[in-house]
Design an enzyme around this catalytic site. Structure first.
Site, PDB file in Angstrom:
ATOM      1  N   ALA A 267       0.838  -1.207   0.000  1.00 29.44           N
ATOM      2  CA  ALA A 267       0.000   0.000   0.000  1.00 29.44           C
ATOM      3  C   ALA A 267       0.868   1.250   0.000  1.00 29.44           C
ATOM      4  CB  ALA A 267      -0.930  -0.012   1.201  1.00 29.44           C
TER       5      ALA A 267
ATOM      6  N   HIS B  73      -7.741   0.500 -10.817  1.00 29.69           N
ATOM      7  CA  HIS B  73      -6.991   1.730 -10.498  1.00 29.69           C
ATOM      8  C   HIS B  73      -6.547   2.358 -11.816  1.00 29.69           C
ATOM      9  CE1 HIS B  73      -4.211   4.542  -8.701  1.00 29.69           C
ATOM     10  NE2 HIS B  73      -4.503   4.118  -7.488  1.00 29.69           N
TER      11      HIS B  73
ATOM     12  N   ARG C 282     -12.072   6.932  -8.697  1.00 30.59           N
ATOM     13  CA  ARG C 282     -11.250   6.030  -9.516  1.00 30.59           C
ATOM     14  C   ARG C 282     -11.987   5.422 -10.685  1.00 30.59           C
ATOM     15  NH1 ARG C 282      -7.913   2.907  -4.928  1.00 30.59           N
ATOM     16  NH2 ARG C 282      -6.798   4.799  -4.417  1.00 30.59           N
TER      17      ARG C 282
ATOM     18  N   GLU D 256     -10.083  -7.128   2.886  1.00 27.73           N
ATOM     19  CA  GLU D 256     -10.538  -7.124   1.486  1.00 27.73           C
ATOM     20  C   GLU D 256     -11.354  -8.375   1.140  1.00 27.73           C
ATOM     21  OE1 GLU D 256      -7.521  -5.769  -1.217  1.00 27.73           O
ATOM     22  OE2 GLU D 256      -8.723  -6.270  -2.975  1.00 27.73           O
TER      23      GLU D 256
ATOM     24  N   ARG E  92     -14.834   1.768  -3.965  1.00 27.42           N
ATOM     25  CA  ARG E  92     -14.181   2.168  -2.723  1.00 27.42           C
ATOM     26  C   ARG E  92     -13.528   3.541  -2.847  1.00 27.42           C
ATOM     27  NH1 ARG E  92      -8.833   1.776  -1.010  1.00 27.42           N
ATOM     28  NH2 ARG E  92      -8.229   0.367  -2.683  1.00 27.42           N
TER      29      ARG E  92
ATOM     30  N   LEU F  28      -7.188   0.202   3.924  1.00 25.85           N
ATOM     31  CA  LEU F  28      -6.373  -0.068   5.112  1.00 25.85           C
ATOM     32  C   LEU F  28      -7.192   0.226   6.368  1.00 25.85           C
ATOM     33  CD1 LEU F  28      -2.925   1.431   3.994  1.00 25.85           C
ATOM     34  CD2 LEU F  28      -3.514  -0.984   4.247  1.00 25.85           C
TER      35      LEU F  28
HETATM   36  P1  FAD Z   1      -3.697  -8.645   2.492  1.00 27.68           P
HETATM   37  O1  FAD Z   1      -2.835  -7.603   3.063  1.00 27.68           O
HETATM   38  O2  FAD Z   1      -3.687  -8.815   1.016  1.00 27.68           O
HETATM   39  O3  FAD Z   1      -3.282  -9.999   3.180  1.00 27.68           O
HETATM   40  C1  FAD Z   1      -3.852 -11.223   2.768  1.00 27.68           C
HETATM   41  C2  FAD Z   1      -3.090 -12.334   3.418  1.00 27.68           C
HETATM   42  O4  FAD Z   1      -3.746 -13.580   3.201  1.00 27.68           O
HETATM   43  C3  FAD Z   1      -1.683 -12.513   2.878  1.00 27.68           C
HETATM   44  O5  FAD Z   1      -0.855 -12.779   3.974  1.00 27.68           O
HETATM   45  C4  FAD Z   1      -1.810 -13.742   1.979  1.00 27.68           C
HETATM   46  O6  FAD Z   1      -0.611 -14.441   1.790  1.00 27.68           O
HETATM   47  C5  FAD Z   1      -2.801 -14.549   2.777  1.00 27.68           C
HETATM   48  N1  FAD Z   1      -3.533 -15.577   2.047  1.00 27.68           N
HETATM   49  C6  FAD Z   1      -4.249 -15.451   0.910  1.00 27.68           C
HETATM   50  N2  FAD Z   1      -4.805 -16.635   0.595  1.00 27.68           N
HETATM   51  C7  FAD Z   1      -4.434 -17.520   1.556  1.00 27.68           C
HETATM   52  C8  FAD Z   1      -4.660 -18.900   1.781  1.00 27.68           C
HETATM   53  N3  FAD Z   1      -5.398 -19.643   0.953  1.00 27.68           N
HETATM   54  N4  FAD Z   1      -4.111 -19.482   2.874  1.00 27.68           N
HETATM   55  C9  FAD Z   1      -3.337 -18.776   3.727  1.00 27.68           C
HETATM   56  N5  FAD Z   1      -3.081 -17.469   3.551  1.00 27.68           N
HETATM   57  C10 FAD Z   1      -3.624 -16.848   2.485  1.00 27.68           C
HETATM   58  N6  FAD Z   1      -5.392   0.601   0.387  1.00 27.68           N
HETATM   59  C11 FAD Z   1      -5.404   1.747   1.105  1.00 27.68           C
HETATM   60  O7  FAD Z   1      -6.293   1.937   1.947  1.00 27.68           O
HETATM   61  N7  FAD Z   1      -4.417   2.667   0.925  1.00 27.68           N
HETATM   62  C12 FAD Z   1      -3.412   2.507   0.031  1.00 27.68           C
HETATM   63  O8  FAD Z   1      -2.538   3.350  -0.086  1.00 27.68           O
HETATM   64  C13 FAD Z   1      -3.407   1.337  -0.760  1.00 27.68           C
HETATM   65  N8  FAD Z   1      -2.450   1.128  -1.697  1.00 27.68           N
HETATM   66  C14 FAD Z   1      -2.413  -0.055  -2.372  1.00 27.68           C
HETATM   67  C15 FAD Z   1      -1.382  -0.303  -3.263  1.00 27.68           C
HETATM   68  C16 FAD Z   1      -1.296  -1.533  -3.910  1.00 27.68           C
HETATM   69  C17 FAD Z   1      -0.180  -1.782  -4.896  1.00 27.68           C
HETATM   70  C18 FAD Z   1      -2.248  -2.533  -3.649  1.00 27.68           C
HETATM   71  C19 FAD Z   1      -2.162  -3.880  -4.311  1.00 27.68           C
HETATM   72  C20 FAD Z   1      -3.292  -2.288  -2.764  1.00 27.68           C
HETATM   73  C21 FAD Z   1      -3.385  -1.052  -2.126  1.00 27.68           C
HETATM   74  N9  FAD Z   1      -4.414  -0.787  -1.234  1.00 27.68           N
HETATM   75  C22 FAD Z   1      -4.416   0.381  -0.523  1.00 27.68           C
HETATM   76  C23 FAD Z   1      -5.386  -1.819  -0.886  1.00 27.68           C
HETATM   77  C24 FAD Z   1      -4.956  -2.450   0.449  1.00 27.68           C
HETATM   78  O9  FAD Z   1      -3.564  -2.541   0.494  1.00 27.68           O
HETATM   79  C25 FAD Z   1      -5.547  -3.837   0.640  1.00 27.68           C
HETATM   80  O10 FAD Z   1      -6.909  -3.837   0.319  1.00 27.68           O
HETATM   81  C26 FAD Z   1      -5.379  -4.272   2.095  1.00 27.68           C
HETATM   82  O11 FAD Z   1      -4.013  -4.197   2.456  1.00 27.68           O
HETATM   83  C27 FAD Z   1      -5.912  -5.667   2.275  1.00 27.68           C
HETATM   84  O12 FAD Z   1      -5.561  -6.113   3.560  1.00 27.68           O
HETATM   85  P2  FAD Z   1      -5.967  -7.569   3.996  1.00 27.68           P
HETATM   86  O13 FAD Z   1      -5.436  -7.767   5.356  1.00 27.68           O
HETATM   87  O14 FAD Z   1      -7.405  -7.758   3.754  1.00 27.68           O
HETATM   88  O15 FAD Z   1      -5.232  -8.514   2.927  1.00 27.68           O
HETATM   89  C1  SIN Z   2      -2.966   4.599  -4.155  1.00 27.69           C
HETATM   90  O1  SIN Z   2      -1.980   4.915  -3.488  1.00 27.69           O
HETATM   91  O2  SIN Z   2      -3.342   5.172  -5.177  1.00 27.69           O
HETATM   92  C2  SIN Z   2      -3.755   3.424  -3.688  1.00 27.69           C
HETATM   93  C3  SIN Z   2      -4.620   3.865  -2.604  1.00 27.69           C
HETATM   94  C4  SIN Z   2      -5.755   2.910  -2.398  1.00 27.69           C
HETATM   95  O3  SIN Z   2      -5.815   1.850  -3.007  1.00 27.69           O
HETATM   96  O4  SIN Z   2      -6.639   3.297  -1.634  1.00 27.69           O
END
Ligand code: FAD
Ligand code: SIN
Length: 521
Positions: free
Chosen positions: A47, A230, A276, A360, A371, A377
């Site tokens: 992120a 995005h 977006r 997510e 969103r 986050l």
């Molecule tokens: P994740 O952080 O994706 O973690 C999922 C976990 O589950 C990982 O550890 C993975 O290995 C594990 N997993 C998956 N499947 C399995 C399985 N079958 N068995 C065991 N483990 C598994 N959001 C914002 O609010 N601000 C930002 O600036 C932002 N920037 C972003 C930039 C990028 C490049 C990306 C890709 C996303 C961004 N987002 C941002 C979105 C945000 O980062 C995610 O939506 C958020 O981090 C998701 O958190 P989470 O804990 O749900 O999942």
């Molecule tokens: C971004 O930094 O543009 C990603 C932020 C987000 O997914 O909310």
């Protein structure tokens, strides 16, 4: 005989949602976290832009709610939104108390960034690597705690359901051996599903496993037609896709067409900082109109400021011989975020007793059809915490830790072989269920996916054994099919879901969620 591990609480995934839930649980029982790759591999560590929260003097939870609801295009659950924006500031301050270092202005106040569709500056950030900083703090909080065990390279592939209650999961460990993990409450915090599409910002682990696993166990899933694309992903032929944060536009970066002219305002009066969905659509339409690429440019901003504020993005540009401060950066949309997921209530409870979801992978209703930037986050933090608390209070029968060994045999059938290969699924989804969709494309995709998903179920029903690779394809296939089915059903355009054959929003018929559930015998 299947090997077995047990704990009081089982968490699948080590991103912000899973870790925040774990922080809520470690003082109350043994917590087992399974994570399918290295523990830092999820989207959280990627992120960039930051985490939104109404902490500024000119801001309020009401204003944050209003922006969130507007971006969600009529489909947010207002109760979930209220919870997010009112609880959000306290959760973020707690992170700061735990050691999170967010950037500050020279006067010592938090340096809040602006992003698309936010009325005010409200995004806390750590340069352009905010997720890495948050993950650092959460891992540090849990490190060394005697009640927690994190197992890397453990891929959950199936819920264990007994009498309608989820008792844990089966997972493939790093040897590829099937193991049972049992607990009194299980949380799916598996993140998003960007890998379903050929073009994505998401890391390799984002294959929608939680959604697939929950759906295959009979849980309700919803809003899966709403995939956020995005708009500004670095699109250099042959190079991996890399997100160019919306915070760049928040600091003044401009989108330009092939002639070097600004164009987004022609499609949306808010221009470059429109939501977006609108900016992604504008890029697709403008590229089609001009037949040329679209660029992001920061060349009119002070170069030192740009390089200092966005060091990670500058480095990524350098790797493909581009200078973030002076060059035009070719961009295009890519799958970024799944608004839908496993349906939960406000405490993270899914429709299956004993199974929780957060982050997510979940569908709390907070994002509606689209969103708001940097709300993800925050959602992981707030609803991860809430789910953790609810798991403590879950009164299902506790699993007897010192019980008799499970004698159920591991499946010994032939290896499962999905009929469609991963690249074929991703390519088809990008072409036929991407930024713009139509009945014709969705129907064609549905036909292919229905056949392939049916074959997988038949093979599994016949006892076929799963490898980690085969599960990856099964998960992608299952989620792709759910996305296509939902997108086909929703005959309107709303938020991130754009139908060329139904270009308008239709509140009379569609101001409601599209749900899916698989009946499991
Ligand atoms: P994740 O952080 O994706 O973690 C999922 C976990 O589950 C990982 O550890 C993975 O290995 C594990 N997993 C998956 N499947 C399995 C399985 N079958 N068995 C065991 N483990 C598994 N959001 C914002 O609010 N601000 C930002 O600036 C932002 N920037 C972003 C930039 C990028 C490049 C990306 C890709 C996303 C961004 N987002 C941002 C979105 C945000 O980062 C995610 O939506 C958020 O981090 C998701 O958190 P989470 O804990 O749900 O999942
Ligand atoms: C971004 O930094 O543009 C990603 C932020 C987000 O997914 O909310």
């Amino acid at each position: 005989m299947i090997e077995r591990v047990s704990a009081d609480y089982l968490i699948i995934g080590s991103g912000i949602a899973g870790l925040r839930a774990a922080a809520e649980l470690v003082e109350h029982g043994r917590v087992l976290v399974l994570t399918k790759s290295d523990r830092g591999a999820g989207s959280t560590g990627y992120a960039q832009g930051g985490i939104a929260a109404a902490v500024g003097d000119d801001d309020s939870p009401e204003l944050h709610a209003s922006d969130t609801l507007t971006a969600g295009d009529g489909l947010c659950d207002p109760r979930a939104v209220e919870m997010l924006v009112t609880d959000g500031p306290a959760y973020v301050r707690e992170l700061i108390d735990w050691g999170a270092l967010f950037d500050k202005a020279p006067d010592g106040h938090l340096d809040l960034a602006r992003e698309g569709a936010h009325a005010v500056r409200r995004v806390l950030h750590a340069r352009d690597a905010t997720g890495r900083e948050i993950a650092r703090v959460l891992f540090a909080r849990l490190k060394g705690h005697p009640a927690i065990r994190i197992v890397d390279h453990a891929t959950a592939v199936q819920a264990i359901t007994e009498d309608g209650t989820v008792r844990g999961v089966r997972f493939l460990d790093e040897r590829g051996v099937l193991v049972e993990a049992r607990a009194q409450a299980t949380l799916l915090a598996t993140g998003g599903a960007g890998q379903v599409f050929r073009e994505t910002t998401n890391p390799a682990v984002a294959t929608g496993d939680g959604v697939a696993l929950a759906y295959l166990a009979g849980a309700r899933v919803a809003d899966l037609e709403f995939v956020q694309f995005h708009p500004t992903v670095l699109a250099v032929p042959g190079a991996p896709r890399y997100l160019l944060s919306e915070a760049l536009r928040g600091e003044g970066a401009r989108l330009l067409n092939a002639d070097g002219d600004p164009f987004v305002y022609r499609y949306d009066p808010r221009g470059d900082l429109a939501s977006r969905d609108r900016v992604s659509q504008a890029i697709v339409l403008e590229s089609a109109r001009t037949g040329g690429p679209v660029y992001l440019s920061l060349a009119h901003l002070p170069a030192d400021f740009v390089r200092d504020r966005f060091p990670a993005i500058a480095e990524a540009c350098r790797r493909v011989d581009l200078d973030i401060a002076t060059d035009r950066l070719p961009v295009g949309p890519a799958a970024h975020y799944l608004m839908g997921g496993v349906v939960t209530d406000l405490e993270g409870r899914t429709s299956l007793p004993g199974l929780f979801a957060a982050g997510e992978a979940a569908c709390t209703g907070v994002h509606g059809a689209n969103r708001l930037a940097s709300n993800s986050l925050l959602e992981g933090l707030v609803f991860g915490g809430r789910a953790g608390r609810a798991m403590r209070g879950w009164r299902g029968d506790a699993w007897p830790h010192a019980g008799t060994p499970i004698v159920e045999p591991a499946p010994e059938g032939p290896p499962l072989r999905p009929a469609l290969e991963e690249h074929a699924i991703r390519d088809m989804m990008w072409r036929q269920a991407g930024v713009y969709r139509s009945r014709e494309d969705l129907t064609a995709a549905d036909t292919v996916l229905t056949t392939a998903a049916g074959e997988v179920l038949a093979q599994r029903g016949a006892g076929a054994s799963l490898s980690t690779d085969a599960w990856r394809t099964v998960s992608l296939l299952t989620v792709a099919h759910l996305i296509v089915r939902a997108a086909r059903r929703r005959e309107e355009s709303r938020g991130a879901h754009s139908r060329t054959d139904f270009p308008n929003r239709d509140d009379d018929r569609w101001k409601r969620r599209v749900e899916d559930v698989r009946s499991v015998k």
